[in-house]
Design a protein around this motif. Structure first.
Motif, short mmCIF file in Angstrom:
data_model
loop_
_atom_site.label_atom_id
_atom_site.label_comp_id
_atom_site.label_asym_id
_atom_site.label_seq_id
_atom_site.Cartn_x
_atom_site.Cartn_y
_atom_site.Cartn_z
N LYS A 1 79.35 -45.28 15.30
CA LYS A 1 80.27 -45.50 14.17
C LYS A 1 81.61 -44.80 14.39
N THR A 2 81.53 -43.51 14.75
CA THR A 2 82.77 -42.77 14.99
C THR A 2 83.53 -43.35 16.18
N THR A 3 82.79 -43.69 17.22
CA THR A 3 83.41 -44.28 18.41
C THR A 3 84.17 -45.56 18.02
N PHE B 1 89.31 -37.87 9.82
CA PHE B 1 88.17 -37.52 10.65
C PHE B 1 86.98 -37.02 9.84
N GLN B 2 85.84 -37.08 10.50
CA GLN B 2 84.59 -36.62 9.88
C GLN B 2 84.77 -35.19 9.37
N LYS B 3 85.40 -34.34 10.20
CA LYS B 3 85.75 -33.00 9.74
C LYS B 3 87.25 -32.89 9.87
N LEU C 1 88.09 -44.16 7.31
CA LEU C 1 87.53 -42.91 6.78
C LEU C 1 86.17 -42.67 7.44
N ASP C 2 86.05 -41.56 8.14
CA ASP C 2 84.80 -41.24 8.82
C ASP C 2 84.01 -40.24 7.97
N GLU C 3 82.96 -40.72 7.36
CA GLU C 3 82.11 -39.86 6.51
C GLU C 3 82.95 -38.99 5.57
MG LIG Z 1 80.21 -39.97 13.49
#
Ligand SMILES: [Mg+2]
Ligand SMILES: Nc1ncnc2c1ncn2[C@@H]1O[C@H](COP(=O)(O)OP(=O)(O)OP(=O)(O)O)[C@@H](O)[C@H]1O
Lengths: 233, 262
Positions: free
Chosen positions: B61-63, B104-106, B179-181
């Motif tokens: 997913k992030t990729t 980013f996720q974080k 939007l990542d998580e």
């Molecule tokens: Mg991810």
């Protein structure tokens, strides 16, 4: 012991009187080491930033070289630069041996690895993330690199201050390539060596005190920056 | 009169010989590290919708988001943005990259004030000082932190930081928001706040949003369409409500029912 006390007292008078020769030596030290650190910063910041943004795997060998050079003994740096600049050396024609320029070159070889190495380490801690955040927000390659530098400013400041602290206090390299010529290439550290040998302790102590105070100011500053974790530049 | 019909889609252009008019279109995107982590044959996104990308951890997913945002280069494949293939480099690529953004996720906030963080994308785009001031104030109001303008970003709580990151991303009105998580590390109150803000965006801006989440309930609350990604491949796409009530693929069903072991 009375000798030492006497020396300290006389050293203070020399400093307070602004003894012209003493002042001259101090200023040459600051100029040589200042120039060396400026050059090292101009080269070391971009180089360290570039390396710090590369995957660590790809720079493993370069890392080792830089770390080794960070601990380069000043006399070895002096020897190499001496051989390069001496009449038979590769750069002998320039006639730079025993000039302040030679001393600056020697100190750059000592400071550049430190500035580069510490910049690289500082950038590596969160540089990639910063770069990607900047790019994702629309920054081009140059602006994102600049953002990385800005974000790593505390480590970069530390790199510069550490490099300066090293070269202002080193004696081996400047002695070998500068020659400790009075009024020409004599700096604080080489003067201390000479005056001590001659038994002029008050002079040596005076210079020693100035060096110590400089070192104190530098380290107090560094400590504050690293403790506070934030400097508004 | 008929001209309005002609341009409804399906026509071929020099940019897009396939005649595809999706807002964002991925074709044969492949990415491998030590193994293949993403292999998307075709995936299209329409303008103005909210998409959810769901799937187990490590599904890619992030990729996928990073490839869309041009941060990761795929080994193969083409991305069409508004019908045009994204060029491999050059100013045209930067121009396209500037129409989208990824939270980013974080998320990382720059070590400066909240105000400067939100203003970053506006500054890179050369907005005037007054415009920047206006937008930053309005956004701070929207994220409920008007009093924190001059706060140092490092002193924010996790939830506040996440909100600032979202404000920073939408300040320059991107066409595509990734939007990542966005709520993975937040407490329920902050999750609700973030979700409200995301839904508000859809009403106040012309933006297409792609949200990565492994929380199927969140996907249901927020998204119009869902993409189920499994082991780097698109297993199923469709209207979110339909996918959750009647998944077509066994793996989708397993994931939705919480039977998927990962
Ligand atoms: Mg991810
Ligand atoms: N830079 C990289 N180098 C090597 N492997 C990578 C890299 N980035 C991602 N991967 C691998 O690719 C796979 C997909 O990763 P990705 O981050 O896209 O998963 P994800 O679906 O976002 O998972 P999560 O829900 O845990 O965030 C994982 O197996 C991951 O280890």
């Amino acid at each position: 012991m009375p000798r030492l006390l006497e020396g300290i007292l006389e050293a203070f008078t020399l400093i307070i009187r602004l003894d012209p020769e003493l002042i001259k030596i101090v200023f040459l030290s600051l100029r040589v080491s200042g120039a060396a650190i400026i050059i090292s910063t101009l080269l070391g910041f971009p180089l360290g930033t570039w390396l710090g943004l590369k995957p660590e795997k790809k720079t493993a060998l370069v890392n080792k070289v830089i770390y080794t050079l960070m601990g380069l003994p000043p006399v070895v740096a002096g020897l190499v630069i001496y051989m390069l600049l001496s009449r038979m050396g590769l750069l002998g024609v320039l006639g730079l041996l025993y000039t302040p320029v030679a001393m600056i070159i020697a100190q750059v070889t000592l400071a550049l690895p430190i500035v580069t190495g510490l910049t690289m380490v500082g950038v590596r801690s969160r540089g990639k993330e910063v770069e990607e955040t900047a790019r994702s927000l629309g920054a081009g390659p140059l602006l994102s690199a600049w953002t990385v530098v800005r974000e790593s400013r505390i480590s970069l400041l530390g790199a510069v201050v550490t490099g300066f602290g090293r070269v202002i206090a080193e004696v081996g390299a400047v002695m070998m390539v500068g020659g400790n010529i009075e009024g020409h290439t004599r700096v604080m550290t080489t003067a201390i060596v000479l005056e001590t040998r001659k038994g002029n302790f008050e002079y040596a102590i005076g210079l020693g005190l100035i060096l110590l105070s400089l070192s104190f100011v530098i380290n107090a500053f560094l400590y504050r920056v690293q403790r506070g974790g934030e400097v508004h530049l | 009169m008929p001209s309005s019909i002609v341009f409804r889609g399906g026509e071929k252009s020099i940019y897009n010989p396939a005649g595809n008019t999706a807002f964002l279109d991925l074709k044969n995107i492949v990415k491998s590290y030590d193994r293949e982590v993403l292999n998307v044959r075709t995936l299209a996104f329409e303008r103005g919708k909210i998409y959810g990308i769901i799937g187990p951890s490590g599904a890619g997913k992030t990729t996928l988001l990073r490839i869309i945002n041009l941060l990761t280069e795929p080994d193969r494949g083409t991305i069409y943005f508004e019908g045009r293939p994204i060029p491999p480099n050059g100013p045209a690529r930067l121009a396209l990259q500037r129409q989208m953004t990824l939270v980013f996720q974080k998320p990382l906030l720059f070590s400066t004030t909240v105000r400067e963080n939100i203003a970053y994308g506006l500054r890179t785009r050369g907005y005037s000082r007054e415009e920047i001031k206006k937008r930053v104030s309005a956004l701070l109001e929207q994220i409920g932190l008007p009093h924190m303008k001059e706060r140092h970003a490092g002193t924010l709580s996790g939830g506040e930081a996440q909100r600032v990151a979202l404000a920073r991303a939408v300040a320059f009105k991107p066409k595509l928001l990734l939007l990542d998580e966005p709520t993975a590390n937040l407490d329920p109150a902050n999750v609700e706040l973030m979700e409200k803000m995301i839904l508000q965006l859809k009403q106040t801006m012309e933006v297409t949003i792609i949200i990565v989440t492994h929380n199927i309930f969140q996907a249901r609350r927020l998204t119009d369409e869902a993409v189920f990604l499994y082991d780097g491949q698109v297993v199923e796409t469709g209207e979110t409500s339909k996918m959750f009530t009647s998944p077509r693929d066994e793996r989708t069903q397993a994931f939705i029912e919480g039977r998927m072991i990962y």
